[in-house]
Scaffold this motif. Sequence first.
Motif, PDB file in Angstrom:
ATOM      1  N   ARG A   1       0.820  -1.211   0.000  1.00  0.00           N
ATOM      2  CA  ARG A   1       0.000   0.000   0.000  1.00  0.00           C
ATOM      3  C   ARG A   1       0.853   1.260   0.000  1.00  0.00           C
ATOM      4  O   ARG A   1       0.530   2.250  -0.660  1.00  0.00           O
ATOM      5  CB  ARG A   1      -0.917  -0.020   1.222  1.00  0.00           C
ATOM      6  CG  ARG A   1      -2.100  -0.974   1.042  1.00  0.00           C
ATOM      7  CD  ARG A   1      -3.145  -0.836   2.136  1.00  0.00           C
ATOM      8  NE  ARG A   1      -2.776  -1.564   3.332  1.00  0.00           N
ATOM      9  CZ  ARG A   1      -2.387  -1.014   4.473  1.00  0.00           C
ATOM     10  NH1 ARG A   1      -2.313   0.299   4.567  1.00  0.00           N
ATOM     11  NH2 ARG A   1      -2.077  -1.738   5.528  1.00  0.00           N
ATOM     12  N   ASN A   2       1.989   1.230   0.729  1.00  0.00           N
ATOM     13  CA  ASN A   2       2.882   2.387   0.703  1.00  0.00           C
ATOM     14  C   ASN A   2       3.472   2.600  -0.684  1.00  0.00           C
ATOM     15  O   ASN A   2       3.594   3.729  -1.174  1.00  0.00           O
ATOM     16  CB  ASN A   2       3.997   2.199   1.731  1.00  0.00           C
ATOM     17  CG  ASN A   2       3.477   2.241   3.159  1.00  0.00           C
ATOM     18  OD1 ASN A   2       2.424   2.826   3.426  1.00  0.00           O
ATOM     19  ND2 ASN A   2       4.167   1.606   4.084  1.00  0.00           N
ATOM     20  N   GLU A   3       3.866   1.491  -1.316  1.00  0.00           N
ATOM     21  CA  GLU A   3       4.403   1.591  -2.678  1.00  0.00           C
ATOM     22  C   GLU A   3       3.348   2.132  -3.643  1.00  0.00           C
ATOM     23  O   GLU A   3       3.642   2.956  -4.510  1.00  0.00           O
ATOM     24  CB  GLU A   3       4.883   0.218  -3.128  1.00  0.00           C
ATOM     25  CG  GLU A   3       5.558   0.221  -4.493  1.00  0.00           C
ATOM     26  CD  GLU A   3       6.032  -1.166  -4.901  1.00  0.00           C
ATOM     27  OE1 GLU A   3       6.537  -1.304  -6.028  1.00  0.00           O
ATOM     28  OE2 GLU A   3       5.908  -2.100  -4.072  1.00  0.00           O
ATOM     29  N   MET A   4       2.102   1.668  -3.457  1.00  0.00           N
ATOM     30  CA  MET A   4       1.027   2.151  -4.323  1.00  0.00           C
ATOM     31  C   MET A   4       0.785   3.643  -4.093  1.00  0.00           C
ATOM     32  O   MET A   4       0.526   4.412  -5.031  1.00  0.00           O
ATOM     33  CB  MET A   4      -0.250   1.356  -4.052  1.00  0.00           C
ATOM     34  CG  MET A   4      -1.384   1.639  -5.017  1.00  0.00           C
ATOM     35  SD  MET A   4      -2.852   0.664  -4.639  1.00  0.00           S
ATOM     36  CE  MET A   4      -2.182  -0.985  -4.872  1.00  0.00           C
TER      37      MET A   4
ATOM     38  N   GLN B   1       3.436   5.533  -5.917  1.00  0.00           N
ATOM     39  CA  GLN B   1       3.160   5.551  -7.348  1.00  0.00           C
ATOM     40  C   GLN B   1       2.050   6.548  -7.675  1.00  0.00           C
ATOM     41  O   GLN B   1       2.132   7.280  -8.665  1.00  0.00           O
ATOM     42  CB  GLN B   1       2.772   4.150  -7.813  1.00  0.00           C
ATOM     43  CG  GLN B   1       3.910   3.139  -7.743  1.00  0.00           C
ATOM     44  CD  GLN B   1       3.467   1.750  -8.187  1.00  0.00           C
ATOM     45  OE1 GLN B   1       2.297   1.557  -8.533  1.00  0.00           O
ATOM     46  NE2 GLN B   1       4.394   0.804  -8.162  1.00  0.00           N
ATOM     47  N   LEU B   2       1.005   6.576  -6.841  1.00  0.00           N
ATOM     48  CA  LEU B   2      -0.082   7.528  -7.082  1.00  0.00           C
ATOM     49  C   LEU B   2       0.399   8.966  -6.949  1.00  0.00           C
ATOM     50  O   LEU B   2       0.009   9.844  -7.734  1.00  0.00           O
ATOM     51  CB  LEU B   2      -1.224   7.264  -6.104  1.00  0.00           C
ATOM     52  CG  LEU B   2      -2.016   5.966  -6.305  1.00  0.00           C
ATOM     53  CD1 LEU B   2      -3.038   5.794  -5.193  1.00  0.00           C
ATOM     54  CD2 LEU B   2      -2.707   5.963  -7.655  1.00  0.00           C
ATOM     55  N   LEU B   3       1.272   9.224  -5.951  1.00  0.00           N
ATOM     56  CA  LEU B   3       1.813  10.571  -5.809  1.00  0.00           C
ATOM     57  C   LEU B   3       2.656  10.961  -7.025  1.00  0.00           C
ATOM     58  O   LEU B   3       2.581  12.090  -7.517  1.00  0.00           O
ATOM     59  CB  LEU B   3       2.653  10.657  -4.531  1.00  0.00           C
ATOM     60  CG  LEU B   3       1.866  10.616  -3.208  1.00  0.00           C
ATOM     61  CD1 LEU B   3       2.821  10.588  -2.025  1.00  0.00           C
ATOM     62  CD2 LEU B   3       0.936  11.812  -3.093  1.00  0.00           C
TER      63      LEU B   3
ATOM     64  N   VAL C   1       2.344   9.769 -10.050  1.00  0.00           N
ATOM     65  CA  VAL C   1       1.435   9.990 -11.183  1.00  0.00           C
ATOM     66  C   VAL C   1       0.751  11.355 -11.057  1.00  0.00           C
ATOM     67  O   VAL C   1       0.606  12.095 -12.032  1.00  0.00           O
ATOM     68  CB  VAL C   1       0.394   8.859 -11.243  1.00  0.00           C
ATOM     69  CG1 VAL C   1      -0.689   9.186 -12.268  1.00  0.00           C
ATOM     70  CG2 VAL C   1       1.057   7.549 -11.606  1.00  0.00           C
ATOM     71  N   ALA C   2       0.356  11.717  -9.818  1.00  0.00           N
ATOM     72  CA  ALA C   2      -0.285  13.012  -9.621  1.00  0.00           C
ATOM     73  C   ALA C   2       0.673  14.162  -9.920  1.00  0.00           C
ATOM     74  O   ALA C   2       0.287  15.163 -10.554  1.00  0.00           O
ATOM     75  CB  ALA C   2      -0.807  13.112  -8.182  1.00  0.00           C
ATOM     76  N   GLU C   3       1.932  14.029  -9.470  1.00  0.00           N
ATOM     77  CA  GLU C   3       2.900  15.084  -9.764  1.00  0.00           C
ATOM     78  C   GLU C   3       3.152  15.203 -11.262  1.00  0.00           C
ATOM     79  O   GLU C   3       3.243  16.309 -11.809  1.00  0.00           O
ATOM     80  CB  GLU C   3       4.202  14.777  -9.027  1.00  0.00           C
ATOM     81  CG  GLU C   3       4.095  14.919  -7.502  1.00  0.00           C
ATOM     82  CD  GLU C   3       5.390  14.532  -6.811  1.00  0.00           C
ATOM     83  OE1 GLU C   3       6.332  14.125  -7.534  1.00  0.00           O
ATOM     84  OE2 GLU C   3       5.477  14.642  -5.575  1.00  0.00           O
ATOM     85  N   THR C   4       3.282  14.061 -11.922  1.00  0.00           N
ATOM     86  CA  THR C   4       3.491  14.080 -13.380  1.00  0.00           C
ATOM     87  C   THR C   4       2.314  14.751 -14.086  1.00  0.00           C
ATOM     88  O   THR C   4       2.497  15.579 -14.984  1.00  0.00           O
ATOM     89  CB  THR C   4       3.681  12.651 -13.896  1.00  0.00           C
ATOM     90  OG1 THR C   4       4.752  12.033 -13.173  1.00  0.00           O
ATOM     91  CG2 THR C   4       4.008  12.657 -15.378  1.00  0.00           C
ATOM     92  N   MET C   5       1.102  14.393 -13.677  1.00  0.00           N
ATOM     93  CA  MET C   5      -0.081  15.009 -14.290  1.00  0.00           C
ATOM     94  C   MET C   5      -0.129  16.508 -14.008  1.00  0.00           C
ATOM     95  O   MET C   5      -0.502  17.305 -14.879  1.00  0.00           O
ATOM     96  CB  MET C   5      -1.344  14.327 -13.769  1.00  0.00           C
ATOM     97  CG  MET C   5      -1.500  12.889 -14.209  1.00  0.00           C
ATOM     98  SD  MET C   5      -2.932  12.091 -13.467  1.00  0.00           S
ATOM     99  CE  MET C   5      -4.233  13.064 -14.182  1.00  0.00           C
TER     100      MET C   5
END
Length: 667
Positions: free
Chosen positions: A592-595, A598-600, A602-606
């Motif tokens: 869950r921490n790794e996920m 990854q979500l952070l 992806v959010a920064e990239t977006m």
Amino acid sequence: SSGINAEWPLRPGIQKHFRGHHVRKRTRALQKGNKINLTTKGMLQESWAKLEGDELQHGLAILGRMFVLNRSLLEQYSFSEDKLKSAYYIDYPGSYGDVPARNWFLMFKEVFTAPKAALICVSVSAGLTGLILRIINNDDGTEIPVVCRKPKPHLFTPNKTGYTVMCEGKTYDGALASGKYRLRLVGSTPDLLVPVRDIAATGIIANQVKEYYIQEKHNIMFRYAVNVSCDTPSTVQVSTSKSDVNFKLEVFDQDEVLFSQEGIGHIVVPCVTFYCDEESSAKGRRTPVKSRRVTGTKSGTKSPGRAAKVSPVVQDQPDPSRKKSHHYIIQATVLRNSWCDNVSPWQPIIDQVQPKDTDQERPLSGSVTEEKPSTPNKRRGLKEDKSNPKTAAKAGGKAPSPAFDGTRAYWLLRVCSDSGGEEVLLKRDTQREDEIKSIKGAWEELQPGRAAKAKALREKYLARKAEEKAEAPDATPPDSFIAPDSAAPSAAPSVAPTPAPTLKDEGAAEELAAAAAAADGASPSEVRPESPKFYEIPAAFKPYVREAKGEPDLFDEAEHDRMMEEHRTKLDSFHEDRRCVLTGRQEDRAKRNEMKEQLLNVAETMQVEVETMRDDVFALRDSLRQRQLAEEAARLAALEPEQVTTPSPKPASAKKPKSPKGAKKKK
């Protein structure tokens, strides 16, 4: 081959003459006043009159056909990027009726066909929450995956029987008033799904059966037969009064299982087609079976000119593998003993034989109360009819049925169809009982008097068993259940209403009751059955009850070591299970921490991409603004005339400048 070689040199001449004939025909068509010219002009004018009103639609159709044949042509037009982002949609409006509170309803159900393969998104809007939209492929019965109660976009391909689109919902505390809905289809091409009939002229009919649940040794909740007069696609829904009942719903065609699903408290079969027999469909007769029919919600209103019933099944060529006769059965089975009322089957008889007080409470639901037979009185019946004509029943008529008790355990079966109110008929399945009756009837025909002899032998056997039981010494264990005696009801202990005692051998108790009745010459209902000798401990309390042994065991060192070893084994297994659980938690936490990381990312990239695109848009906006400002300034400069600046004359009263100091005037 020699003939072909001989004709080969003649081919250019034939083509030459045909080309000349075609050119001369076109030339004559261009000459004014000619017959061919007038005919061609009339055809062109007629065609142009048809095309003149829809130039845009015909142009779009021609362009679409061009792009389908050659995708590279799209790049030569300026709207190539807009074409890739365009979408087509179509709306189908409809209406639904009133729905009572706490009720499941089917808003609409229609069959669509796909003319061409297309990616389509289906949605429904009705101003309600909690609606579930389902789409089923009628060829194989598969359902399109649903995300957030809506089917995800799917590639619809042409098939034989089309796709069924249905919308279901459920009301809670408040009733639902009639309203309108809108079904929207959105796709990338104009070839969207097409309904097989008019949606506004269709309706939903629900055949409903609601009965009390009676526990049975095979845990079968109900078993109903379905009869249809024509091929009818239907939706089957089953619900229980107890929300946590685990049961299985099955639909049989003779011995073949058409549908099987497990659920808790509620199961819906989205689409199942009941086919009629070939003989009945050819003759056009209905099966004379009565059923309870309740009209449900309707989608739209029927058109006045619609006389014949239209079946939404997409008919194709007759299937040679189709069965000639069908026998459909809807069966529900309770699983894992999840609907157990914990009441003994002998509870009704115990309620009959126990002493009744004047201030005794009302018996439990499901208990059988004994009623004395009363002789009919015509005068009294006529008097009651005159005094209360609304509630009095006619002579020889059926007594009014009592109101349905919603506090008792019950189940509800609905079969919704849209082909007519009498096409789906439900009837309790009595095939097994009919077979037993036919077997007994055949035995009676072969051996007349067989049933009477068997009854006499059984009564004789029960009487002998009753005598043996009466002669045996009355030895009851300390924890046995003793029923009150009819001779001394005051000295006997009373029967506790809950928990009700159960018998280990119910067949023996039944035999004893019948034997006592036969010995005394009275009916079994007037004789109290013998009390059960043992109290069965409920299964939930058996692990906490220690049974007494016949001989005591010696607690020596070996027994102590054995118990310690068993205890140690339990501890080791517990620690091993706990270690596995902790390890799994750590792994899950790491995942869950790794996920989250990854979500952070992806959010920064977006966010970076959005800011970059925003800067580009702002730069284009500023450049456009500067260019427009420059153009506006140039336009204003061109409109204003050139003004020449000249010095203005000074007035006469203006003073002259003084002379510098030291200067003298000339005389």
